[in-house]
Structures are given as structure tokens and as C-alpha cells.
Design a protein around this motif. Structure first.
Motif, mmCIF file in Angstrom:
data_model
loop_
_atom_site.group_PDB
_atom_site.id
_atom_site.type_symbol
_atom_site.label_atom_id
_atom_site.label_comp_id
_atom_site.label_asym_id
_atom_site.label_seq_id
_atom_site.Cartn_x
_atom_site.Cartn_y
_atom_site.Cartn_z
ATOM 1 N N TRP A 182 -10.947 0.726 -3.790
ATOM 2 C CA TRP A 182 -11.369 -0.661 -3.957
ATOM 3 C C TRP A 182 -11.323 -1.340 -2.598
ATOM 4 O O TRP A 182 -10.561 -0.943 -1.716
ATOM 5 C CB TRP A 182 -10.436 -1.413 -4.906
ATOM 6 N N ILE A 183 -12.161 -2.364 -2.446
ATOM 7 C CA ILE A 183 -12.104 -3.216 -1.258
ATOM 8 C C ILE A 183 -11.985 -4.669 -1.737
ATOM 9 O O ILE A 183 -12.410 -5.010 -2.840
ATOM 10 C CB ILE A 183 -13.344 -3.063 -0.344
ATOM 11 N N ARG A 184 -11.418 -5.493 -0.887
ATOM 12 C CA ARG A 184 -11.297 -6.912 -1.201
ATOM 13 C C ARG A 184 -12.685 -7.553 -1.164
ATOM 14 O O ARG A 184 -13.489 -7.248 -0.282
ATOM 15 C CB ARG A 184 -10.369 -7.587 -0.197
ATOM 16 N N ASP A 216 -8.665 -1.365 1.147
ATOM 17 C CA ASP A 216 -9.486 -1.487 2.347
ATOM 18 C C ASP A 216 -10.686 -0.546 2.336
ATOM 19 O O ASP A 216 -11.410 -0.444 3.317
ATOM 20 C CB ASP A 216 -8.642 -1.227 3.588
ATOM 21 N N GLY A 217 -10.876 0.164 1.215
ATOM 22 C CA GLY A 217 -11.974 1.116 1.125
ATOM 23 C C GLY A 217 -11.680 2.441 1.785
ATOM 24 O O GLY A 217 -12.503 3.342 1.742
ATOM 25 N N ILE A 218 -10.515 2.566 2.398
ATOM 26 C CA ILE A 218 -10.134 3.810 3.064
ATOM 27 C C ILE A 218 -9.163 4.601 2.195
ATOM 28 O O ILE A 218 -9.352 5.792 1.959
ATOM 29 C CB ILE A 218 -9.526 3.519 4.452
ATOM 30 N N LEU A 219 -8.117 3.918 1.717
ATOM 31 C CA LEU A 219 -7.138 4.587 0.863
ATOM 32 C C LEU A 219 -7.662 4.694 -0.558
ATOM 33 O O LEU A 219 -8.046 3.687 -1.153
ATOM 34 C CB LEU A 219 -5.824 3.789 0.813
ATOM 35 N N ASP A 220 -7.689 5.904 -1.109
ATOM 36 C CA ASP A 220 -8.037 6.021 -2.521
ATOM 37 C C ASP A 220 -6.795 5.693 -3.348
ATOM 38 O O ASP A 220 -5.698 5.542 -2.814
ATOM 39 C CB ASP A 220 -8.614 7.404 -2.843
ATOM 40 N N ILE A 221 -6.969 5.566 -4.638
ATOM 41 C CA ILE A 221 -5.877 5.127 -5.498
ATOM 42 C C ILE A 221 -4.704 6.110 -5.470
ATOM 43 O O ILE A 221 -3.544 5.699 -5.588
ATOM 44 C CB ILE A 221 -6.365 4.852 -6.941
ATOM 45 N N LEU A 281 -2.775 5.353 -2.229
ATOM 46 C CA LEU A 281 -2.134 4.049 -2.363
ATOM 47 C C LEU A 281 -0.902 4.173 -3.267
ATOM 48 O O LEU A 281 0.169 3.662 -2.941
ATOM 49 C CB LEU A 281 -3.132 3.049 -2.942
ATOM 50 N N ALA A 282 -1.054 4.879 -4.391
ATOM 51 C CA ALA A 282 0.067 5.072 -5.313
ATOM 52 C C ALA A 282 1.189 5.870 -4.643
ATOM 53 O O ALA A 282 2.371 5.584 -4.872
ATOM 54 C CB ALA A 282 -0.415 5.783 -6.576
ATOM 55 N N GLN A 283 0.823 6.835 -3.823
ATOM 56 C CA GLN A 283 1.843 7.616 -3.118
ATOM 57 C C GLN A 283 2.667 6.718 -2.200
ATOM 58 O O GLN A 283 3.885 6.844 -2.132
ATOM 59 C CB GLN A 283 1.197 8.749 -2.310
ATOM 60 N N ARG A 284 2.011 5.810 -1.510
ATOM 61 C CA ARG A 284 2.736 4.877 -0.642
ATOM 62 C C ARG A 284 3.679 3.991 -1.448
ATOM 63 O O ARG A 284 4.792 3.723 -1.030
ATOM 64 C CB ARG A 284 1.756 4.007 0.149
ATOM 65 N N LEU A 285 3.215 3.549 -2.614
ATOM 66 C CA LEU A 285 4.078 2.738 -3.478
ATOM 67 C C LEU A 285 5.257 3.551 -3.994
ATOM 68 O O LEU A 285 6.392 3.082 -3.991
ATOM 69 C CB LEU A 285 3.285 2.210 -4.679
ATOM 70 N N VAL A 337 -15.545 1.013 -4.741
ATOM 71 C CA VAL A 337 -16.417 1.749 -3.823
ATOM 72 C C VAL A 337 -16.084 3.233 -3.916
ATOM 73 O O VAL A 337 -14.954 3.593 -4.281
ATOM 74 C CB VAL A 337 -16.269 1.263 -2.354
ATOM 75 N N PRO A 338 -17.025 4.112 -3.588
ATOM 76 C CA PRO A 338 -16.721 5.535 -3.595
ATOM 77 C C PRO A 338 -15.704 5.863 -2.505
ATOM 78 O O PRO A 338 -15.718 5.283 -1.418
ATOM 79 C CB PRO A 338 -18.054 6.209 -3.297
ATOM 80 N N ALA A 339 -14.832 6.793 -2.806
ATOM 81 C CA ALA A 339 -13.845 7.238 -1.830
ATOM 82 C C ALA A 339 -14.533 7.991 -0.700
ATOM 83 O O ALA A 339 -15.504 8.719 -0.927
ATOM 84 C CB ALA A 339 -12.795 8.114 -2.499
ATOM 85 N N ALA A 340 -14.025 7.800 0.502
ATOM 86 C CA ALA A 340 -14.552 8.535 1.658
ATOM 87 C C ALA A 340 -14.180 10.003 1.509
ATOM 88 O O ALA A 340 -13.121 10.343 0.977
ATOM 89 C CB ALA A 340 -13.982 7.961 2.947
ATOM 90 N N ALA A 341 -15.026 10.867 1.988
ATOM 91 C CA ALA A 341 -14.783 12.310 1.883
ATOM 92 C C ALA A 341 -13.696 12.761 2.820
ATOM 93 O O ALA A 341 -13.322 12.159 3.751
ATOM 94 C CB ALA A 341 -16.057 13.074 2.172
#
Length: 91
Positions: A4-6, A44-49, A52-56, A87-91
Motif C-alpha cells: 500500500w502507499i499513502r 511506501d509502496g516498497i515494503l510488502d505486507i 511490514l508485519a515482520q518489522r512489527l 499497489v503491486p509489490a515490487a519484484a
């Protein structure tokens, strides 16, 4: 994975770890707590879910699978309110 992006039309500020978000178009406001703010800042469109969850999860003693489910549900809520765009996750 999904990212996701803001939404670009929002104004926001970090206030002591919380995110205060304003939509100038609708004059709506939101206040996110520290955890919600962490998620918001990392959309930010860079981290996929998953990342992001791993960081949390790294900052807590909670199970990654549950954190990922809750973070995704939160992002979907923000998306429904027009705060995030999928948004689609970056490869």
C-alpha cells in the motif's frame, strides 16, 4: 504480496509517535496511535505486507502470522477510507 502507499492528496504529521492525518478535500481527520502510525509510515509502496508485519513482529513477542493478518486488515480499513492505495509489490 500486496503493498500500500499513502494517498497523495493527504497531509499528515508525526506528533509524538502518533500520525495526525488530514484530507483537505473532505476536511476529515484521523489520529493513528503508535502502532497505526508505524504501519502508516511504512506504507511506501516498497515494503510488502509480509515485510511490514515482520518489522512489527520483531518489536513484540507476537506471532508473525497473526501480526500479518491484523496489519493487512488495518491497511484494508485505511484503504476503504481513502487513506491508502493498493499497489503491486515490487519484484
Amino acid at each position: 504480496m500486496v503493498c500500500w502507499i499513502r494517498a497523495p492528496d493527504l497531509v499528515w504529521e508525526d506528533i509524538e509517535g502518533d500520525a495526525f492525518i488530514v484530507s483537505p478535500c473532505t476536511r476529515s481527520t484521523w489520529l493513528l496511535n503508535t502502532t497505526g502510525s508505524f504501519i502508516w509510515k511504512n506504507c511506501d509502496g516498497i515494503l510488502d505486507i509480509g515485510k511490514l508485519a515482520q518489522r512489527l513482529a520483531d518489536g513484540s513477542n507476537r506471532e508473525l502470522k497473526r501480526v500479518k493478518h491484523e496489519a493487512a486488515a488495518f491497511c484494508k480499513q485505511l484503504e476503504e477510507h481513502g487513506l491508502l492505495l493498493r499497489v503491486p509489490a515490487a519484484a
